[in-house]
Enzyme design. Structure first.
Site, PDB file in Angstrom:
ATOM      1  N   GLU A 135     -33.039 -21.516  10.529  1.00  0.00           N
ATOM      2  CA  GLU A 135     -33.496 -21.249   9.174  1.00  0.00           C
ATOM      3  C   GLU A 135     -34.754 -21.995   8.752  1.00  0.00           C
ATOM      4  O   GLU A 135     -35.506 -21.516   7.917  1.00  0.00           O
ATOM      5  CB  GLU A 135     -32.358 -21.578   8.185  1.00  0.00           C
ATOM      6  CG  GLU A 135     -31.135 -20.706   8.344  1.00  0.00           C
ATOM      7  CD  GLU A 135     -31.443 -19.237   8.112  1.00  0.00           C
ATOM      8  OE1 GLU A 135     -32.051 -18.915   7.075  1.00  0.00           O
ATOM      9  OE2 GLU A 135     -31.105 -18.417   8.989  1.00  0.00           O
ATOM     10  N   SER A 424      15.286  15.269   6.880  1.00  0.00           N
ATOM     11  CA  SER A 424      16.673  14.919   7.200  1.00  0.00           C
ATOM     12  C   SER A 424      16.937  13.416   7.195  1.00  0.00           C
ATOM     13  O   SER A 424      18.092  13.001   7.313  1.00  0.00           O
ATOM     14  CB  SER A 424      17.051  15.494   8.564  1.00  0.00           C
ATOM     15  OG  SER A 424      17.077  16.905   8.507  1.00  0.00           O
TER      16      SER A 424
END
Length: 728
Positions: A135, A424
């Site tokens: 950076e 079912s």
């Protein structure tokens, strides 16, 4: 010439030279005066240019002095408002939620997590070096602003066809901190509609922003040391996946503190600063590793890593921790957040710890099983979806899969949000009502043509899946083979209202359909509700409210705010009825529609379900340890092709439970022993019972018949054998 005394003196010639004198001291040479310079004659153009230059120079240094004064005043203004460093480390506006599994291991986070305050002195040196190399390599040599960096960024932007301040900004770490602090401007909901809009504004670029950044950065350089500025940066930077600060990110991705990361892990973390969401390793690990490789190269180039360290780090790229790799419980964590009050979850201003019921081993088993079945048994390119829920008999959810894409967060959860017809799988609750009213598994019920006059709708004639009829059969066989006509007859016997009551008490939160079709599963429910209802059968007949949270507490507090939000409730049916129903469902696995779910050496009870046109396929069953529900279908509700509940859903269920039960001792189901009702002198079915006379029984006919002549000497196996002989 007469002399004195009349005598002429000798004639003497006059001396030509005077007597030699002593030499005089030399005089200093007089300075030569320069001749006065003749005035330079300028032409009119040069004279004008000279005047213009003098005017520009005068304006420039005056403007420069004015700008310097303004910058100085602005710097002083910002300096006066800067707080102590410790007040700037946690920059979140809301708290976070950290979730622990049943073994107290972290498996999920929500919100922005802050891992705790760290400093530039106590983080790993590799991390500190990686951040500076990536950076701001001149961080320790500038005073907050780097003209060289800005000029380089402008050059890059222009060469790539962007505006001078679009793209690369040339910002120093100090300027980036200024952005993170939003130049000291606090969030005001009257100005910004959302916190996201506020942060976007804080991070916006442009000339105005750059101009404001400069005095703020200078003020920080005056107020704080370089190490303090770097400390603010390390704590406030957002690093993807909800991690705020490098400590939270190190814990999130690697399961370790930022003080202990190695070079390759440090490089991966520093690489996230460029684009946290894009490079987050939980989003795309390969892309994150490639970005980390670039950071390692920068560290090597700037002397932070020697050749050997660089090569070793490149050869062994950072990988995620086991928890981060699995991202276990994405759907589960979303569900827990949805069932927790907003002020303690989505809108919390505190850091909250939730102890959950999740078992990461079971979660992984469910995900692996689903993936295996779809890779080996489902047509490639199929868009069919599936969901899985695994829970204990008390409703504690151990695993949840809300769809085939398991590594997700915030996605549509088919286990909890999709309401589908149950088919079912609803039938056990019809028989539960019958058993609770005194029927037994051997009670005889007719499987034959049936027409029911439904008020307001006319005549309704249910059909069996096979389009065939078996005649008089016992209840257990009607359930094991999922016989529709027999189920309707049981519903008529006990009343449809009673069936609805039993189902609702077991946990069906959805509205149950009116009329007789309710017993065939035309009502809608979620997989979570259905699995919870089946858990009520396993636990002996008590209702269950599925739950995922054991307790919630504020971080740092010793006492929880509240405990589990669900669990076992009131008794719905008798324990006897529940144990008999369990035995009947076990027969459905052994010789009925659920045979594909059988696991050697394990007792299993369960029920298949397929809705009209096969739009939904279900299998829900349990061992003595866990209840597991599986649903399969399409999101757009179109029919499945060649899939029934006894097929792929049963396969998925089996694959899940094989993995879940691995290593656990085989325990018998707490089901009834047939001798308990066969030797009680009660009503027993016998293969010799006559078939009821009449063609099509009507609603007021004898729909359920019971034998009153028990054969105490006939074993269950003989009864089944005699029955099958008589039917086939």
């Amino acid at each position: 010439m007469a002399g004195t005394g009349g005598r002429q003196g000798p004639l003497v010639a006059d001396k030509r030279y005077k007597a030699a004198a002593k030499p005089a001291a030399p005089k200093k040479a007089a300075k030569r005066r320069k001749a006065p310079r003749a005035p330079h004659k300028r032409g009119p153009i040069m004279g004008l240019l000279h005047l213009i230059w003098r005017a520009i120079w005068g304006m420039t240094w005056r403007a420069g002095a004015f700008v310097a004064m303004i910058v100085g005043l602005a710097t002083f203004y910002f300096y006066a408002g800067l707080p102590d460093v410790s007040a700037l480390l946690d920059g979140r506006y809301r708290g976070s939620v950290t979730m622990l599994d049943r073994n107290n291991q972290v498996f999920a986070w929500r919100g922005e997590t802050f891992g705790g305050q760290i400093t530039a002195d106590n983080v790993s040196p590799h991390l500190k070096n990686a951040v500076i190399a990536t950076e701001d390599r001149r961080f320790y040599r500038h005073f907050g602003v780097s003209p060289r960096g800005i000029a380089s960024a402008i050059k890059i932007n222009l060469s790539e066809g962007r505006g001078p301040l679009e793209g690369n900004g040339g910002s120093t770490i100090t300027q980036q901190v200024a952005k993170l602090l939003c130049l000291g401007v606090e969030y005001d909901p009257a100005i910004w509609k959302t916190e996201a809009a506020y942060e976007d504004d804080c991070r916006s670029g442009g000339i105005k922003r750059k101009i404001k950044e400069i005095p703020y950065a200078l003020a920080m350089e005056v107020k704080y040391s370089k190490e303090e500025i770097l400390t603010i940066y390390l704590n406030r930077a957002y690093l993807g996946a909800g991690a705020r600060g490098f400590e939270a990110a190190a814990q999130r991705y690697f399961g370790i503190s930022a003080a202990n990361v190695n070079p390759q892990q440090a490089a991966m973390l520093a690489g996230l600063l460029k684009a946290p969401s894009r490079y987050a390793p939980t989003t795309n690990l390969t892309r994150s590793q490639e970005r980390a490789g670039m950071v390692l190269a920068l560290m090597h180039e700037q002397g932070y890593l020697d050749d050997g360290e660089w090569q070793a780090a490149r050869a062994n790229p950072a990988t995620l921790s086991e928890a981060a790799q699995a991202r276990a419980g994405g759907y589960f964590a979303d569900w827990v957040m949805d069932t927790t009050p907003d002020f303690l979850s989505k809108d919390t201003t505190e850091d909250v710890i939730i102890h959950t019921t999740l078992d990461q081993r079971i979660q992984s088993a469910a995900e692996e099983a689903l993936k295996s079945v779809f890779e080996t048994k489902v047509k490639e390119g199929s868009e069919a979806e599936a969901a899985i829920v695994v829970m204990s008999a008390d409703g504690a959810v151990r695993a949840m899969v809300g769809g085939r894409a398991t590594k997700v967060s915030g996605a549509f959860n088919r286990a909890t949000q999709a309401k589908r017809q149950t088919g079912s799988t609803f039938k056990p609750f019809v028989y539960a009502a019958g058993l609770d009213m005194g029927m037994t598994p051997d009670t005889t019920v007719l499987d034959g043509p049936l027409t029911v006059n439904v008020r307001g709708s006319g005549h309704w004639s249910p059909q069996n899946y096979t389009k065939e009829f078996l005649g008089p059969i016992p209840l257990w066989m009607a359930l094991a083979h999922s016989i529709n006509t027999s189920t309707v007859r049981v519903g008529l016997e006990v009343s449809f209202d009673q069936v609805r009551k039993v189902a609702s008490d077991f946990g069906f939160a959805s509205d149950l359909a009116p009329g007789p079709a309710v017993v065939l599963g035309v009502s809608e429910s979620t997989l979570l509700e259905m699995t919870g209802a089946f858990a009520g059968i396993l636990n002996g007949g008590s209702s269950v409210e599925p739950f995922g949270m054991n307790e919630l507490r504020i971080k740092g507090d010793a006492e929880p705010l509240f405990g589990a939000g669900g669990g076992m409730g009131e008794r719905v049916i008798s324990e006897r009825a529940a144990r008999e129903l369990m035995w009947m469902m076990h027969q459905g696995i052994e010789q009925g529609t659920g045979r594909r779910a059988r696991i050697e050496g394990r007792q299993i009870a369960g029920k298949t379900g397929t809705t009209q046109a096969a739009r939904d396929a279900w299998f829900i069953g349990f061992t003595a340890d866990y209840v597991t529900g599986v649903w399969m279908g399409y999101d757009d509700n179109r029919p499945l092709s060649g899939v029934t509940g006894g097929g792929l859903p049963a396969d998925i269920w089996r694959e899940v439970m094989v993995r879940v039960e691995d290593g656990l001792p085989a325990r018998p189901l707490p089901m009834a022993d047939p001798s308990e009702w066969r030797n009680s002198g009660g009503q027993v079915w016998s293969s010799g019972d006559p078939i009821p006379e009449g063609g099509v029984p009507v609603i007021n006919g004898e729909l359920v018949r019971r034998s009153t002549q028990p054969d105490r000497n006939e074993t269950l196996g003989q009864a089944i054998e005699n029955l099958l002989r008589s039917l086939y």
